[in-house]
Write an enzyme that holds these catalytic residues in place. Structure first.
Site, PDB file in Angstrom:
ATOM      1  N   ILE A  62      13.130  20.741   1.946  1.00 28.57           N
ATOM      2  CA  ILE A  62      11.754  21.138   1.656  1.00 28.57           C
ATOM      3  C   ILE A  62      11.546  22.372   2.535  1.00 28.57           C
ATOM      4  O   ILE A  62      11.865  22.343   3.736  1.00 28.57           O
ATOM      5  CB  ILE A  62      10.752  20.002   1.966  1.00 28.57           C
ATOM      6  CG1 ILE A  62       9.301  20.421   1.731  1.00 28.57           C
ATOM      7  CG2 ILE A  62      10.899  19.455   3.363  1.00 28.57           C
ATOM      8  CD1 ILE A  62       8.305  19.239   1.850  1.00 28.57           C
ATOM      9  N   SER A  63      11.069  23.467   1.947  1.00 26.11           N
ATOM     10  CA  SER A  63      10.943  24.709   2.717  1.00 26.11           C
ATOM     11  C   SER A  63       9.940  24.545   3.857  1.00 26.11           C
ATOM     12  O   SER A  63       9.052  23.692   3.805  1.00 26.11           O
ATOM     13  CB  SER A  63      10.486  25.856   1.819  1.00 26.11           C
ATOM     14  OG  SER A  63      11.316  25.992   0.697  1.00 26.11           O
TER      15      SER A  63
END
Ligand code: SAH
Length: 217
Positions: A62-63
């Site tokens: 997940i960025s």
């Protein structure tokens, strides 16, 4: 998560994003609404509101919140925009864009992630159209799009994505192998584009073809 603790953590994250130059009120208010911890496994909840990329299924990530906010701001989203996202991953970026009032279509090449995230987005009540497929092809069925966002490191700018963007549209895409340059591409007409670079980032790679099993990369 305790709702009181949650609100405090979300507010701290919003302040952090302001400190990092995020000024788009629509982006900031989406970060105040979307509960990032819902997009990671519970053993990571204590890190969910820190400015960290975190592991998700299928060896993906997940960025970092500041990267999600930066890409969302570069996209210049207006309510009602039709947005194509390449790389659904956890679904967090899609949820942020949806909370900003956009209609989001998101493509994921890993079958397992596609299935898990489609279910999660329904549970958390963000109406995103999640599709299993190869992002290099875009989503011709739903084109054209006002905005295109790529959330994996692309080796090049896929032609299909340029074609599926409306004239006047904007694409935000990290391009490069080991390290990527964030590019904002404005479509001036059917053959002309204005490209602006916005510094270096590191994303998981954009890879060709779909993955059928519970595989990785
Ligand atoms: N937007 C995501 C980021 C996930 S990481 C989030 O908010 O969590 C990038 C994702 O892109 C990974 O899930 C990876 O499987 C996916 N991906 C890589 N190449 C792709 C391709 N060609 N088509 C679609 N998805 C791709």
């Amino acid at each position: 998560m305790n709702p009181f603790v949650l609100k405090g953590a979300q507010q701290q994250l919003v302040e952090l994003l302001k400190g990092k130059g995020i000024t788009d009120e629509n982006v900031l208010s989406a970060f105040g609404k979307v509960e990032r911890h819902r997009f990671v496994e519970s053993f990571l909840w204590d890190k969910a509101y820190k400015d960290l990329a975190l592991p998700i299924y299928c060896k993906q990530t997940i960025s970092q919140p500041s990267t999600v906010a930066f890409q969302s701001q570069l996209l210049e989203v207006s309510k009602g925009h039709k947005i194509l996202e390449i790389g659904t991953g956890s679904g967090f970026q899609a949820a942020i864009l949806s909370a900003m009032g956009a209609k989001v279509y998101s493509v994921e090449r890993q079958l397992e992630l596609y299935q898990k995230t489609k279910t999660l987005l329904e549970e958390v009540d963000y109406r995103v159209v999640v599709q299993y497929g190869d992002g290099f092809q875009g989503l011709p069925r739903y084109a054209p799009f006002d905005r295109v966002i790529v959330t994996c490191g692309a080796p090049n700018v896929p032609t299909a994505l340029l074609q599926q963007m409306k004239v006047g549209g904007i694409m935000v895409i990290p391009v490069g192998e080991e390290v990527q340059t964030m590019k904002k591409i404005a479509k001036l007409d059917d053959t002309h584009y204005k490209i602006t670079n916005y510094g270096n980032f590191t994303f998981v790679p954009m890879l060709e073809e779909i993955v059928k099993g519970p595989a990785q990369q």
